[in-house]
Design a protein around this motif. Structure first.
Motif, PDB file in Angstrom:
ATOM      1  N   TYR A  24      48.062  31.396  31.131  1.00 55.85           N
ATOM      2  CA  TYR A  24      48.657  32.113  32.427  1.00 55.85           C
ATOM      3  C   TYR A  24      49.247  31.568  33.468  1.00 55.85           C
ATOM      4  CZ  TYR A  24      46.118  34.479  36.867  1.00 55.85           C
ATOM      5  OH  TYR A  24      45.764  35.535  37.547  1.00 55.85           O
ATOM      6  N   MET A  25      48.560  29.946  33.803  1.00 53.23           N
ATOM      7  CA  MET A  25      49.196  29.589  34.562  1.00 53.23           C
ATOM      8  C   MET A  25      50.344  29.091  34.888  1.00 53.23           C
ATOM      9  SD  MET A  25      46.599  29.536  37.168  1.00 53.23           S
ATOM     10  CE  MET A  25      44.776  29.529  37.232  1.00 53.23           C
ATOM     11  N   LEU A  26      50.699  29.079  33.585  1.00 51.19           N
ATOM     12  CA  LEU A  26      52.087  28.792  33.307  1.00 51.19           C
ATOM     13  C   LEU A  26      53.311  29.929  34.053  1.00 51.19           C
ATOM     14  CD1 LEU A  26      51.783  25.892  30.262  1.00 51.19           C
ATOM     15  CD2 LEU A  26      52.602  25.117  32.949  1.00 51.19           C
ATOM     16  N   THR A  27      52.717  31.016  33.719  1.00 47.55           N
ATOM     17  CA  THR A  27      53.282  32.134  33.204  1.00 47.55           C
ATOM     18  C   THR A  27      53.380  32.973  34.762  1.00 47.55           C
ATOM     19  OG1 THR A  27      51.662  32.863  32.228  1.00 47.55           O
ATOM     20  CG2 THR A  27      54.094  32.622  31.044  1.00 47.55           C
ATOM     21  N   GLY A  28      53.230  32.012  35.430  1.00 47.05           N
ATOM     22  CA  GLY A  28      52.887  32.806  37.329  1.00 47.05           C
ATOM     23  C   GLY A  28      51.229  32.933  37.959  1.00 47.05           C
ATOM     24  N   GLY A  29      50.604  33.003  37.133  1.00 44.73           N
ATOM     25  CA  GLY A  29      49.170  33.047  37.112  1.00 44.73           C
ATOM     26  C   GLY A  29      48.768  32.372  38.296  1.00 44.73           C
ATOM     27  N   GLN A  30      48.253  32.474  39.376  1.00 46.43           N
ATOM     28  CA  GLN A  30      47.609  31.818  40.700  1.00 46.43           C
ATOM     29  C   GLN A  30      46.386  31.267  40.569  1.00 46.43           C
ATOM     30  OE1 GLN A  30      50.187  33.807  44.332  1.00 46.43           O
ATOM     31  NE2 GLN A  30      51.430  33.624  42.978  1.00 46.43           N
ATOM     32  N   LEU A  31      45.629  32.339  40.131  1.00 44.96           N
ATOM     33  CA  LEU A  31      44.205  32.291  40.648  1.00 44.96           C
ATOM     34  C   LEU A  31      43.402  32.758  39.551  1.00 44.96           C
ATOM     35  CD1 LEU A  31      41.371  32.519  42.716  1.00 44.96           C
ATOM     36  CD2 LEU A  31      41.544  34.842  42.833  1.00 44.96           C
ATOM     37  N   ALA A  32      42.568  32.085  39.053  1.00 41.19           N
ATOM     38  CA  ALA A  32      41.180  32.302  37.590  1.00 41.19           C
ATOM     39  C   ALA A  32      40.205  31.586  38.234  1.00 41.19           C
ATOM     40  CB  ALA A  32      42.246  31.594  36.407  1.00 41.19           C
ATOM     41  N   GLN A  33      39.314  32.414  38.397  1.00 42.70           N
ATOM     42  CA  GLN A  33      37.900  31.932  38.788  1.00 42.70           C
ATOM     43  C   GLN A  33      37.169  32.595  37.758  1.00 42.70           C
ATOM     44  OE1 GLN A  33      36.253  34.430  41.994  1.00 42.70           O
ATOM     45  NE2 GLN A  33      34.437  33.235  42.359  1.00 42.70           N
ATOM     46  N   ILE A  34      35.861  31.568  36.625  1.00 43.43           N
ATOM     47  CA  ILE A  34      35.935  31.440  35.436  1.00 43.43           C
ATOM     48  C   ILE A  34      34.436  31.580  35.449  1.00 43.43           C
ATOM     49  CG2 ILE A  34      35.055  30.433  33.453  1.00 43.43           C
ATOM     50  CD1 ILE A  34      38.529  30.023  33.415  1.00 43.43           C
ATOM     51  N   THR A  35      32.883  31.993  35.690  1.00 43.26           N
ATOM     52  CA  THR A  35      31.768  31.169  35.800  1.00 43.26           C
ATOM     53  C   THR A  35      31.481  31.486  34.150  1.00 43.26           C
ATOM     54  OG1 THR A  35      31.440  33.342  36.828  1.00 43.26           O
ATOM     55  CG2 THR A  35      32.362  31.829  38.710  1.00 43.26           C
ATOM     56  N   THR A  36      30.041  30.680  34.314  1.00 46.36           N
ATOM     57  CA  THR A  36      29.387  31.134  33.203  1.00 46.36           C
ATOM     58  C   THR A  36      27.867  30.728  32.864  1.00 46.36           C
ATOM     59  OG1 THR A  36      29.953  28.420  32.912  1.00 46.36           O
ATOM     60  CG2 THR A  36      30.672  29.852  31.526  1.00 46.36           C
ATOM     61  N   ALA A  37      27.417  31.141  32.689  1.00 44.25           N
ATOM     62  CA  ALA A  37      25.764  31.069  32.829  1.00 44.25           C
ATOM     63  C   ALA A  37      25.364  31.291  31.192  1.00 44.25           C
ATOM     64  CB  ALA A  37      25.315  32.336  33.441  1.00 44.25           C
ATOM     65  N   ASN A  38      23.982  31.411  31.311  1.00 47.65           N
ATOM     66  CA  ASN A  38      23.042  32.155  30.093  1.00 47.65           C
ATOM     67  C   ASN A  38      22.535  32.858  29.985  1.00 47.65           C
ATOM     68  OD1 ASN A  38      20.490  30.394  29.897  1.00 47.65           O
ATOM     69  ND2 ASN A  38      21.958  28.419  29.740  1.00 47.65           N
ATOM     70  N   VAL A  39      21.654  33.615  29.136  1.00 43.08           N
ATOM     71  CA  VAL A  39      20.726  34.886  29.395  1.00 43.08           C
ATOM     72  C   VAL A  39      19.409  33.681  29.924  1.00 43.08           C
ATOM     73  CG1 VAL A  39      19.797  34.797  27.227  1.00 43.08           C
ATOM     74  CG2 VAL A  39      20.564  36.846  28.637  1.00 43.08           C
ATOM     75  N   GLU A  40      18.931  32.911  29.210  1.00 47.30           N
ATOM     76  CA  GLU A  40      17.910  32.334  29.953  1.00 47.30           C
ATOM     77  C   GLU A  40      17.711  32.424  31.716  1.00 47.30           C
ATOM     78  OE1 GLU A  40      18.342  32.391  25.556  1.00 47.30           O
ATOM     79  OE2 GLU A  40      19.741  31.475  27.096  1.00 47.30           O
TER      80      GLU A  40
END
Length: 86
Positions: A24-40
């Motif tokens: 995604y970044m190599l093909t022009g993507g400029q922003l990726a907001q990735i978050t993680t969590a767990n249900v507990e």
């Protein structure tokens, strides 16, 4: 797409996600907001918000502190994490 701690514990899935983000970044993507969590953690934050002021979730295009959301929105987010198949 919900990226849970359980999902990311699989090395092959982590590699696939990393490759996707890199492409995604190599093909022009400029922003990726990735978050993680767990249900507990989400359920514990709902029951004990004073312990989880730093838990950030993404909702409808914006990020916010989980404990600042209404219970109905918190329940919706928890249901997304509970619906994982991995």
């Amino acid at each position: 797409v919900v990226l849970t701690v359980k999902l990311l514990s699989n090395p092959d899935i982590r590699k696939s996600i990393a490759a996707t983000v890199k492409n995604y970044m190599l093909t022009g993507g400029q922003l990726a907001q990735i978050t993680t969590a767990n249900v507990e953690d989400l359920i514990d934050a709902q029951e004990h918000p004073e312990r989880h002021g730093d838990l950030i979730v993404r909702v409808g295009g914006f990020s916010t502190q989980f404990v600042q959301l209404g219970k109905d929105v918190q329940d919706e987010i928890i249901s997304r994490y509970n619906g994982e198949t991995a």
